[in-house]
Design an enzyme around this catalytic site. Structure first.
Site, short mmCIF file in Angstrom:
data_model
loop_
_atom_site.label_atom_id
_atom_site.label_comp_id
_atom_site.label_asym_id
_atom_site.label_seq_id
_atom_site.Cartn_x
_atom_site.Cartn_y
_atom_site.Cartn_z
NE ARG A 1 -4.47 -1.42 1.26
CZ ARG A 1 -5.58 -1.64 1.95
NH1 ARG A 1 -5.67 -1.29 3.21
NH2 ARG A 1 -6.61 -2.21 1.37
CD GLN B 1 -2.85 6.14 -4.11
OE1 GLN B 1 -3.23 6.82 -5.06
NE2 GLN B 1 -2.70 6.64 -2.90
CG ASP C 1 -4.84 -1.42 -2.71
OD1 ASP C 1 -5.10 -2.62 -2.48
OD2 ASP C 1 -4.84 -0.55 -1.83
CB SER D 1 -8.17 -0.45 -1.95
OG SER D 1 -7.25 -0.35 -0.89
CE1 TYR E 1 -4.58 -3.97 4.80
CE2 TYR E 1 -2.23 -3.68 4.41
CZ TYR E 1 -3.49 -3.96 3.94
OH TYR E 1 -3.68 -4.24 2.61
#
Length: 384
Positions: free
Chosen positions: A126, A131, A134, A137, A232
């Protein structure tokens, strides 16, 4: 890994029970073909997600039978492969998939023994550069939204405040456990539907994010920030969990719906709702557990089965992205396309750069070994 003569991607049909998503859409095929990647799509691969063969062909893909998987040095899929799927791969194939390696150690071993280079889409670091890749997500966003819709459907109550000539109906009260991507989407969706939303998270950074969406942060006395690697939540001790459960029990006793989203990559989900806490909830209320695949945040959760206890229904949410297969596939296919572009050099050759932070962080097996340290440790430390 040396560059190959050409970059060819194979995307096949998913055979897992209830899995309707696909790893490529006509839009992603068009993008990849424009980048110089040859795309092979198995006949019917996108049918369950609403994408027909003709649309893929018009986008520039070549429609093939399942056996063509052996012709492609690059393979993308959604669900973890079965042992039979692994045997169908040619040695030295680069595989991109949601792997959940900590739950599929036998498959990891088979991939390693087969000589497959496996890039786990659920282990993508991450970092800002990753991005667009990902997948956790993108799929969690859908899960958070769907969780609220399922909760609203499962209640015999309005979510918003209603003022009528016959009297006032007070809004539903929703408790969200975990304010990551799924949790924040759940907060936003529940607020849009008019619910009163309280949110619990052990990361200090979540406080402002919750407030920005109109939720109320649940305070746990004497708590320390538990933000772990990659943003996280990290594991916390039993003493903290006991204090958290005491606070949450009060909020759950007044809630109509609880949505749990707390997960720790590569580990069982933390138990946040005990049986006693469920018994403190109102009959007719629901618990939506998005961590069901990793054991669940609720002690009574059973993946794939709705459990009713003392009038409270506990609904597993591990298949929510697949229930919205069209949208979920569109997002996942973009993640795959972005990763594939990272694996193709300026001459349109497939090249696995082991020094790249994204590749290294996602790599689980390569060259006949298990390269992910924690997974190798779970397998007895034989590799890595």
């Amino acid at each position: 890994m040396a560059a190959t003569s050409e970059a060819t991607l194979f995307v096949g049909r998913e055979h897992g029970a209830g899995e309707r998503r696909v790893a490529a859409t006509p839009d992603s095929v068009r993008r990849q073909v424009g980048r110089g990647i040859n795309v092979l799509i198995e006949h019917g691969a996108g049918q369950a997600a609403g994408y027909d063969d003709q649309a893929y062909a018009e986008a520039g893909a070549k429609l093939v039978d399942a056996a063509a998987i052996g012709e492609a040095p690059l393979v993308a899929r959604v669900a973890p492969p079965s042992l039979e799927d692994v045997r169908a791969l040619s040695p030295d194939t680069v595989l991109l998939t949601l792997l959940a390696p900590h739950r599929n150690l036998e498959v990891v071993t088979a991939l390693s023994e087969r000589g497959i280079s496996t890039l786990a889409m659920d282990l993508v670091p991450r970092i800002s550069r990753a991005q667009s890749i990902d997948a956790l997500s993108s799929q969690a966003n859908i899960s958070g939204y769907r969780a609220v819709i399922e909760a609203a459907y499962g209640l015999d109550k309005y979510f918003p405040l209603f003022m009528t000539a016959a009297g006032t109906i007070r809004p539903a009260r929703v408790v969200v456990l975990g304010a990551g991507v799924a949790g924040l989407q759940a907060v936003a969706t529940a607020k849009r539907l008019g619910a009163v939303v309280h949110v619990s998270d052990i990361r200090e950074a979540a406080r402002e994010e919750v407030a920005s969406l109109g939720g109320t942060f649940i305070e746990v006395p004497d708590v320390e920030d538990a933000t772990g690697e990659g943003g996280y939540a990290k594991e916390v001790g039993e003493n903290f969990l006991e204090r958290q459960r005491a606070v949450l029990t009060e909020f759950l006793s007044q809630a109509h719906a609880a949505i749990t989203t707390a997960q720790i990559p590569g580990r069982p989900a933390p138990e946040l709702i005990t049986q006693q806490m469920v018994e403190a909830m109102q009959p007719g209320s629901v618990v939506i557990d998005l961590a069901a695949a990793d054991g669940g945040n609720c002690a009574l959760t059973q993946a794939g089965t709705v459990v009713e206890h003392n009038g409270v229904r506990i609904i597993p949410g591990n298949d929510f992205p697949s229930k919205m297969a069209g949208e979920a596939s569109a997002l996942y296919a973009r993640n795959i396309a972005s990763f594939c572009e990272l694996l193709v050099d300026d001459e349109d050759h497939l090249h696995l750069d082991l020094e790249d932070e994204i590749v290294a962080g996602s790599l689980v097996t390569h060259g006949g070994t298990v390269t992910a340290p924690r997974i190798a440790e779970m397998l007895g430390g034989k590799d890595a």
